[in-house]
Write a protein that holds these residues in place. Structure first.
Motif, short mmCIF file in Angstrom:
data_model
loop_
_atom_site.label_atom_id
_atom_site.label_comp_id
_atom_site.label_asym_id
_atom_site.label_seq_id
_atom_site.Cartn_x
_atom_site.Cartn_y
_atom_site.Cartn_z
N GLY A 1 -2.89 189.49 92.05
CA GLY A 1 -1.59 189.13 92.60
C GLY A 1 -0.44 189.57 91.72
N ILE A 2 -0.62 189.47 90.41
CA ILE A 2 0.42 189.92 89.47
C ILE A 2 0.59 191.43 89.56
N PHE A 3 -0.53 192.16 89.62
CA PHE A 3 -0.45 193.61 89.78
C PHE A 3 0.28 193.96 91.08
N GLN A 4 -0.01 193.26 92.16
CA GLN A 4 0.63 193.52 93.44
C GLN A 4 2.13 193.25 93.37
N ALA A 5 2.51 192.17 92.67
CA ALA A 5 3.93 191.85 92.53
C ALA A 5 4.66 192.96 91.77
#
Length: 165
Positions: free
Chosen positions: A115-119
């Motif tokens: 999720g952090i990578f996607q953000a």
């Protein structure tokens, strides 16, 4: 803001304080955009690499749980596939209690990081979109050039078999 392709300065670039007007300032902004695009490709490559690692760890976790619960036969499988680390994993579908598991298990360390990578990817993509929307041709060329350089540098990372089929 000029609503057509142009090479003139004076457009706001992402921030209110980043408004290059001189040719040198536009060149600096273009260099900044190239570096920004290279970083975007690096984040994409790191995410691809992590997805491969997470997938193999999730598969190992599923297989371990099935072995512990005696849902899988103890005999070795005839179909084996070599992974990048040289380990062997069965290529037959992973099943539990007679049904095929289609979704990997929720592993907080993997999924929160994903999720952090996607953000970060979304942040980079929207910032680049805003730069494109200035219609400054120098920015657009710099973004395309930066994405191409980033792909050359990091495109093979995180692809199975080094990007070869």
């Amino acid at each position: 803001m000029t609503p057509w392709l142009h090479f003139t300065g004076g457009d706001y670039l992402i921030f209110e304080t980043w408004q290059p007007e001189s040719k040198g300032a536009i060149a600096g902004a273009c260099i900044g955009l190239i570096v920004f695009c290279i970083l975007e490709r690096l984040i994409m490559a790191l995410r691809r690499q992590m997805e491969i690692q997470w997938g193999s760890r999730a598969l190992a976790l599923i297989l371990q749980k099935q072995r512990n619960s005696n849902d899988v036969d103890d005999r070795p499988s005839d179909k084996m596939d070599a992974t990048e680390e040289g380990c062997s994993v069965p290529t037959t579908p992973v099943t539990g209690r007679g049904h095929l598991r289609l979704v990997p298990p929720f592993i907080p360390m993997h999924d929160i990081t994903r999720g952090i990578f996607q953000a970060f990817q979304a942040l980079f993509s929207y910032a680049l979109m805003l730069a494109i929307m200035t219609f400054n041709a120098a920015y657009i060329i710099s973004i395309i050039l930066g994405l191409a350089i980033g792909e050359v540098l990091f495109g093979r990372i995180g692809r199975l078999n080094g990007g070869r089929v």
